[in-house]
Write an enzyme that holds these catalytic residues in place. Structure first.
Site, PDB file in Angstrom:
ATOM      1  N   ASN A   1       0.851  -0.980  -0.187  1.00 14.73           N
ATOM      2  CA  ASN A   1      -0.085   0.070   0.092  1.00 14.73           C
ATOM      3  C   ASN A   1       0.792   1.114  -0.016  1.00 14.73           C
ATOM      4  O   ASN A   1       1.424   1.790   1.085  1.00 14.73           O
ATOM      5  CB  ASN A   1      -1.057  -0.028   1.233  1.00 14.73           C
ATOM      6  N   TRP A   2       1.050   1.897  -1.228  1.00 14.81           N
ATOM      7  CA  TRP A   2       1.897   2.857  -1.263  1.00 14.81           C
ATOM      8  C   TRP A   2       1.407   4.209  -0.672  1.00 14.81           C
ATOM      9  O   TRP A   2       2.027   5.220  -0.696  1.00 14.81           O
ATOM     10  CB  TRP A   2       2.450   3.461  -2.839  1.00 14.81           C
ATOM     11  N   LYS A   3       0.184   4.426  -0.243  1.00 19.09           N
ATOM     12  CA  LYS A   3      -0.495   5.558   0.390  1.00 19.09           C
ATOM     13  C   LYS A   3      -0.089   6.763  -0.578  1.00 19.09           C
ATOM     14  O   LYS A   3      -0.318   6.696  -1.903  1.00 19.09           O
ATOM     15  CB  LYS A   3      -0.043   5.613   1.751  1.00 19.09           C
TER      16      LYS A   3
ATOM     17  N   HIS B   1      -9.588   1.266   4.809  1.00 17.04           N
ATOM     18  CA  HIS B   1      -8.266   1.367   5.564  1.00 17.04           C
ATOM     19  C   HIS B   1      -8.458   2.197   6.896  1.00 17.04           C
ATOM     20  O   HIS B   1      -9.283   3.042   6.701  1.00 17.04           O
ATOM     21  CB  HIS B   1      -7.291   1.887   4.749  1.00 17.04           C
TER      22      HIS B   1
ATOM     23  N   GLU C   1      -6.811   4.762   7.911  1.00 16.11           N
ATOM     24  CA  GLU C   1      -6.576   6.260   7.547  1.00 16.11           C
ATOM     25  C   GLU C   1      -8.032   7.027   6.763  1.00 16.11           C
ATOM     26  O   GLU C   1      -8.237   7.749   7.273  1.00 16.11           O
ATOM     27  CB  GLU C   1      -5.288   6.377   6.670  1.00 16.11           C
TER      28      GLU C   1
ATOM     29  N   GLU D   1      -5.657  -5.047  10.388  1.00 18.79           N
ATOM     30  CA  GLU D   1      -4.562  -4.124  10.743  1.00 18.79           C
ATOM     31  C   GLU D   1      -4.969  -3.246  12.123  1.00 18.79           C
ATOM     32  O   GLU D   1      -5.657  -2.508  12.179  1.00 18.79           O
ATOM     33  CB  GLU D   1      -4.566  -3.159   9.726  1.00 18.79           C
TER      34      GLU D   1
ATOM     35  N   GLY E   1       2.290   2.038  10.929  1.00 17.20           N
ATOM     36  CA  GLY E   1       3.186   3.256  10.532  1.00 17.20           C
ATOM     37  C   GLY E   1       4.108   3.713  12.044  1.00 17.20           C
ATOM     38  O   GLY E   1       4.594   4.570  11.995  1.00 17.20           O
TER      39      GLY E   1
ATOM     40  N   SER F   1       3.281  -2.143  10.347  1.00 17.65           N
ATOM     41  CA  SER F   1       4.408  -2.539  10.492  1.00 17.65           C
ATOM     42  C   SER F   1       5.191  -3.750  10.126  1.00 17.65           C
ATOM     43  O   SER F   1       6.145  -4.269  10.843  1.00 17.65           O
ATOM     44  CB  SER F   1       5.076  -2.039  12.118  1.00 17.65           C
TER      45      SER F   1
ATOM     46  N   GLY G   1       2.722  -1.261   4.246  1.00 17.96           N
ATOM     47  CA  GLY G   1       2.694   0.269   3.966  1.00 17.96           C
ATOM     48  C   GLY G   1       4.189   0.694   3.761  1.00 17.96           C
ATOM     49  O   GLY G   1       5.006   0.538   2.785  1.00 17.96           O
ATOM     50  N   GLY G   2       4.658   1.440   4.703  1.00 17.72           N
ATOM     51  CA  GLY G   2       6.098   1.879   4.651  1.00 17.72           C
ATOM     52  C   GLY G   2       7.085   1.008   3.902  1.00 17.72           C
ATOM     53  O   GLY G   2       7.889   1.437   3.298  1.00 17.72           O
TER      54      GLY G   2
END
Ligand code: PGA
Length: 255
Positions: free
Chosen positions: A9-11, A95, A97, A167, A173, A213, A234-235
């Site tokens: 997930n590149w956001k 998600h 966010e 999640e 994150g 994470s 993600g990251g």
């Protein structure tokens, strides 16, 4: 037998040029990875270029969100049908966010999951508790509510094809991943509920990814848990080499 999925997930990261360069790098690495579905979720502007760059490779594409209507006066929105046409086979829905920053809730998740199926795509529906909820021992209640409201009205066949991403919000994150035991407990609970509410076959087929994470260093242990069928990353998905390492550690046999 459930094929694991590792989705990046590149956001709101990566321009079109950066995204396409990444795909060229990743597709050179993934041919030797078998038995795992690799998925990338770029921004909407990069969806089509990334799908084109990934064509003929083992990489599938996901939208990060979609609207529940096919078309209409919804300024700024993109429908599942449009994402499908641009090359997405999956769509992330709900998600955390989106839930905390953009007002999404289980009711909108429910409409979006149905829209994604109607467009011939596979939803990756996110659920998970906040730190407060975990500390109040409400994790299972929160998951139950997200499952009952978010997946209300789905057929057993759809639940079998659904991808759920567990999640925990406190792990996203933050660098603080759930322990394999915590992940295992939550995934086991989710699968038990799916069995009770949608039947044994649907529960056995539904893939449940862990997210929060995930890094090359913790993937193998998480993937070794019986109800963990891959990861939403993600990251650590932003660098192709690191993401490849996560992909290559995503099968239980790799532990
Ligand atoms: P993270 O994000 O891997 O950076 O924690 C996961 C996600 O938001 O899906």
């Amino acid at each position: 037998m459930r094929t694991p999925i590792v989705a990046g997930n590149w956001k709101m990261y990566k321009t079109v040029a950066e995204a396409v360069k990444y795909v060229h790098e990743l597709r050179a690495m993934v041919p030797d990875v078998t038995g795992v579905q690799v998925v990338l979720a770029p921004t909407f502007t990069a969806l089509h270029p990334v799908a084109e760059a990934a064509r003929g490779s083992r990489i599938a594409i996901a939208a990060q969100d979609v609207h529940w209507e096919r078309e209409g006066a919804f300024t700024g929105e993109v429908s599942a049908t449009m994402a499908r046409e641009a090359g997405a086979e999956y769509a992330i829905v709900g998600h955390s966010e989106r839930r905390t920053l953009f007002g999404e809730n289980d009711a909108s998740v429910n409409r979006k999951v149905s829209a994604v199926f109607a467009a011939g795509m596979t939803p990756i529906a996110c659920i998970g508790e906040t730190l407060d909820q975990r500390e109040r021992n409400e994790t299972f209640d929160v998951l139950d509510q997200q499952i009952t409201k978010g997946f209300d009205g789905l057929t057993t066949d759809q639940v079998g094809r659904l991808v759920i991403a567990y999640e925990p919000v406190w792990a996203i994150g933050t660098g603080r991943n759930a322990t394999p035991q915590q992940a295992s407990e939550a995934h086991g609970h989710i699968r038990t509920r799916l069995r009770q509410w949608f039947g044994a076959e649907a529960a056995a087929q539904c893939r449940i990814l862990y997210g929060g994470s995930v890094k090359p260093g913790n993937m193998a242990e998480l993937a070794g848990q019986p109800d963990v069928d891959g990861a939403l990353v993600g990251g650590a998905s932003l660098d192709p080499r690191g993401f490849y390492e996560i992909v290559s550690r995503s099968r239980p046999t790799a532990v």
